[in-house]
Design a protein around this motif. Structure first.
Motif, PDB file in Angstrom:
ATOM      1  N   THR A  33       0.840  -1.356   0.184  1.00 54.24           N
ATOM      2  CA  THR A  33       0.072  -0.050   0.107  1.00 54.24           C
ATOM      3  C   THR A  33       0.911   1.385  -0.088  1.00 54.24           C
ATOM      4  O   THR A  33       0.433   2.368  -0.493  1.00 54.24           O
ATOM      5  N   LEU A  34       1.835   1.126   0.519  1.00 56.22           N
ATOM      6  CA  LEU A  34       2.730   2.511   0.817  1.00 56.22           C
ATOM      7  C   LEU A  34       4.169   2.396  -0.236  1.00 56.22           C
ATOM      8  O   LEU A  34       4.555   3.645  -0.378  1.00 56.22           O
ATOM      9  N   GLY A  35       4.412   1.215  -0.577  1.00 56.17           N
ATOM     10  CA  GLY A  35       5.612   1.197  -1.507  1.00 56.17           C
ATOM     11  C   GLY A  35       5.505   2.167  -2.785  1.00 56.17           C
ATOM     12  O   GLY A  35       6.308   2.713  -3.118  1.00 56.17           O
ATOM     13  N   PRO A  36       4.288   2.474  -3.352  1.00 56.42           N
ATOM     14  CA  PRO A  36       4.034   3.262  -4.630  1.00 56.42           C
ATOM     15  C   PRO A  36       4.241   4.752  -4.183  1.00 56.42           C
ATOM     16  O   PRO A  36       4.550   5.461  -5.102  1.00 56.42           O
ATOM     17  N   ILE A  37       4.235   5.020  -2.908  1.00 54.46           N
ATOM     18  CA  ILE A  37       4.552   6.561  -2.403  1.00 54.46           C
ATOM     19  C   ILE A  37       6.002   6.666  -2.046  1.00 54.46           C
ATOM     20  O   ILE A  37       6.506   7.882  -2.733  1.00 54.46           O
ATOM     21  N   LYS A  43       6.528  -6.984  -8.429  1.00 54.19           N
ATOM     22  CA  LYS A  43       5.461  -6.786  -7.889  1.00 54.19           C
ATOM     23  C   LYS A  43       5.441  -8.082  -6.555  1.00 54.19           C
ATOM     24  O   LYS A  43       4.589  -7.883  -5.915  1.00 54.19           O
ATOM     25  N   ALA A  44       6.429  -8.760  -6.705  1.00 53.83           N
ATOM     26  CA  ALA A  44       6.518  -9.830  -5.641  1.00 53.83           C
ATOM     27  C   ALA A  44       7.054  -9.437  -4.344  1.00 53.83           C
ATOM     28  O   ALA A  44       7.191 -10.144  -3.499  1.00 53.83           O
ATOM     29  N   VAL A  45       7.722  -8.244  -4.591  1.00 54.14           N
ATOM     30  CA  VAL A  45       8.544  -7.786  -3.426  1.00 54.14           C
ATOM     31  C   VAL A  45       7.725  -7.629  -2.076  1.00 54.14           C
ATOM     32  O   VAL A  45       8.397  -8.373  -0.990  1.00 54.14           O
ATOM     33  N   PRO A  46       6.630  -7.253  -2.039  1.00 52.50           N
ATOM     34  CA  PRO A  46       5.694  -7.246  -0.659  1.00 52.50           C
ATOM     35  C   PRO A  46       5.748  -8.750   0.072  1.00 52.50           C
ATOM     36  O   PRO A  46       6.089  -8.886   1.247  1.00 52.50           O
ATOM     37  N   TRP A  47       5.587  -9.694  -0.775  1.00 52.55           N
ATOM     38  CA  TRP A  47       5.563 -10.992  -0.367  1.00 52.55           C
ATOM     39  C   TRP A  47       6.928 -11.793  -0.178  1.00 52.55           C
ATOM     40  O   TRP A  47       7.017 -12.457   0.995  1.00 52.55           O
ATOM     41  N   LEU A  48       7.685 -11.404  -0.999  1.00 51.52           N
ATOM     42  CA  LEU A  48       9.132 -11.856  -0.714  1.00 51.52           C
ATOM     43  C   LEU A  48       9.740 -11.140   0.714  1.00 51.52           C
ATOM     44  O   LEU A  48      10.307 -12.161   1.515  1.00 51.52           O
ATOM     45  N   VAL A  49       9.555  -9.993   1.013  1.00 50.58           N
ATOM     46  CA  VAL A  49      10.041  -9.562   2.096  1.00 50.58           C
ATOM     47  C   VAL A  49       9.191 -10.019   3.407  1.00 50.58           C
ATOM     48  O   VAL A  49       9.732 -10.372   4.381  1.00 50.58           O
ATOM     49  N   GLY A  50       7.692 -10.157   3.201  1.00 49.49           N
ATOM     50  CA  GLY A  50       7.151 -10.786   4.502  1.00 49.49           C
ATOM     51  C   GLY A  50       7.393 -12.005   4.705  1.00 49.49           C
ATOM     52  O   GLY A  50       7.426 -12.492   5.825  1.00 49.49           O
ATOM     53  N   LEU A  51       7.724 -12.785   3.643  1.00 51.58           N
ATOM     54  CA  LEU A  51       7.998 -14.260   3.825  1.00 51.58           C
ATOM     55  C   LEU A  51       9.372 -14.435   4.535  1.00 51.58           C
ATOM     56  O   LEU A  51       9.865 -15.148   5.204  1.00 51.58           O
ATOM     57  N   TYR A  52      10.285 -13.564   3.945  1.00 50.34           N
ATOM     58  CA  TYR A  52      11.863 -13.527   4.478  1.00 50.34           C
ATOM     59  C   TYR A  52      11.939 -13.451   5.798  1.00 50.34           C
ATOM     60  O   TYR A  52      12.542 -13.937   6.753  1.00 50.34           O
ATOM     61  N   ILE A  53      11.049 -12.362   6.368  1.00 43.42           N
ATOM     62  CA  ILE A  53      11.226 -11.983   7.627  1.00 43.42           C
ATOM     63  C   ILE A  53      10.435 -13.111   8.581  1.00 43.42           C
ATOM     64  O   ILE A  53      10.914 -13.268   9.578  1.00 43.42           O
ATOM     65  N   CYS A  54       9.364 -13.611   8.178  1.00 42.67           N
ATOM     66  CA  CYS A  54       9.066 -14.890   8.930  1.00 42.67           C
ATOM     67  C   CYS A  54      10.085 -15.905   9.041  1.00 42.67           C
ATOM     68  O   CYS A  54      10.016 -16.561  10.168  1.00 42.67           O
ATOM     69  N   ALA A  55      10.751 -16.435   7.816  1.00 45.09           N
ATOM     70  CA  ALA A  55      11.783 -17.149   8.024  1.00 45.09           C
ATOM     71  C   ALA A  55      12.714 -16.706   9.076  1.00 45.09           C
ATOM     72  O   ALA A  55      13.379 -17.590   9.637  1.00 45.09           O
TER      73      ALA A  55
END
Length: 232
Positions: free
Chosen positions: A58-62, A149-161
């Motif tokens: 949501t805030l990445g485009p800003i 486009k996958a960066v939000p999910w990549l970051v979220g998943l990386y931090i979870c791991a």
């Protein structure tokens, strides 16, 4: 279209505030409801990873959704962010992080600011933060290069791991570390332990920038070599 600096600053401040409120608030909730430390950490992990996906989308485009001084630093070094803007980003991130801690405490009727007594120090912890920050920065840089486009999910998943494979539970963020020194709850860290964490986080991000600058240019180099061979 690039947003104005005030809007980008607002996005960085707001995003970091929500990120820290999630880390601290979910830690308080998990510690209250689950007497098992592993279960509490899992709840903390899932909430943080989910919030990162939402905030970056949501805030990445800003603003680019850095929410992290280490990430702003490497983008400044890459030339994608001016030094002035990087400084403003870091200020907003630190202020937003502190606000996130205050908000989390207020929601759980705790003193708004606390002096954390949770010990997090030593070589293993510092190495963990360096590794966590390296992986986070590398994930972002590679994600932007190959699958933006996958960066939000990549970051979220990386931090979870990274919550689970690092001894430090992967702060990987100087602004978040500072904010977490102001809570004596599940996610806290003593203020005296901050320098080691912050230095390790910055070092990890810088190492990632060096490594990924070389690694991510390899395909372009290969293409140039192939083109030259075809022309000869």
């Amino acid at each position: 279209m690039i947003s104005s600096l005030p809007r980008r600053l607002a996005a960085e401040t707001l995003g970091t505030a929500f990120l820290v409120a999630t880390v601290v608030g979910s830690g308080i909730m998990a510690d209250t409801l689950a007497r098992d430390a592993a279960l509490a950490l899992l709840a903390n992990t899932l909430a943080t990873g989910a919030m990162l996906v939402v905030l970056i989308t949501t805030l990445g485009p800003i603003s680019g959704a850095h929410f992290n001084p280490a990430i702003s630093l490497i983008f400044a070094l890459k030339g994608d962010l001016s030094r002035r803007d990087a400084g403003v980003y870091v200020l907003g991130q630190v202020v937003g992080g502190i606000a996130g801690t205050v908000i989390a405490h207020a929601m759980f009727a705790l003193p708004l600011l606390q002096n954390s007594l949770r010990i997090r120090t030593g070589g293993a912890q510092w190495l963990s933060e360096g590794v966590a920050s390296f992986g986070l920065a590398a994930t972002i840089l590679a994600g932007l290069r190959f699958e933006r486009k996958a960066v939000p999910w990549l970051v979220g998943l990386y931090i979870c791991a990274a919550y689970w494979f690092t001894a430090s539970t992967s702060f990987a963020n100087p602004a978040v570390a500072i904010a977490r020194s102001l809570t004596d709850t599940f996610s806290g860290i003593r203020a005296i332990d901050l320098p080691g964490f912050i230095l390790a986080e910055l070092a990890g991000a810088l190492c990632a920038l060096i490594a990924m600058t070389w690694l991510l240019q390899a395909p372009a180099d290969n293409a140039a070599i192939q083109t030259a061979e075809e022309q000869s």
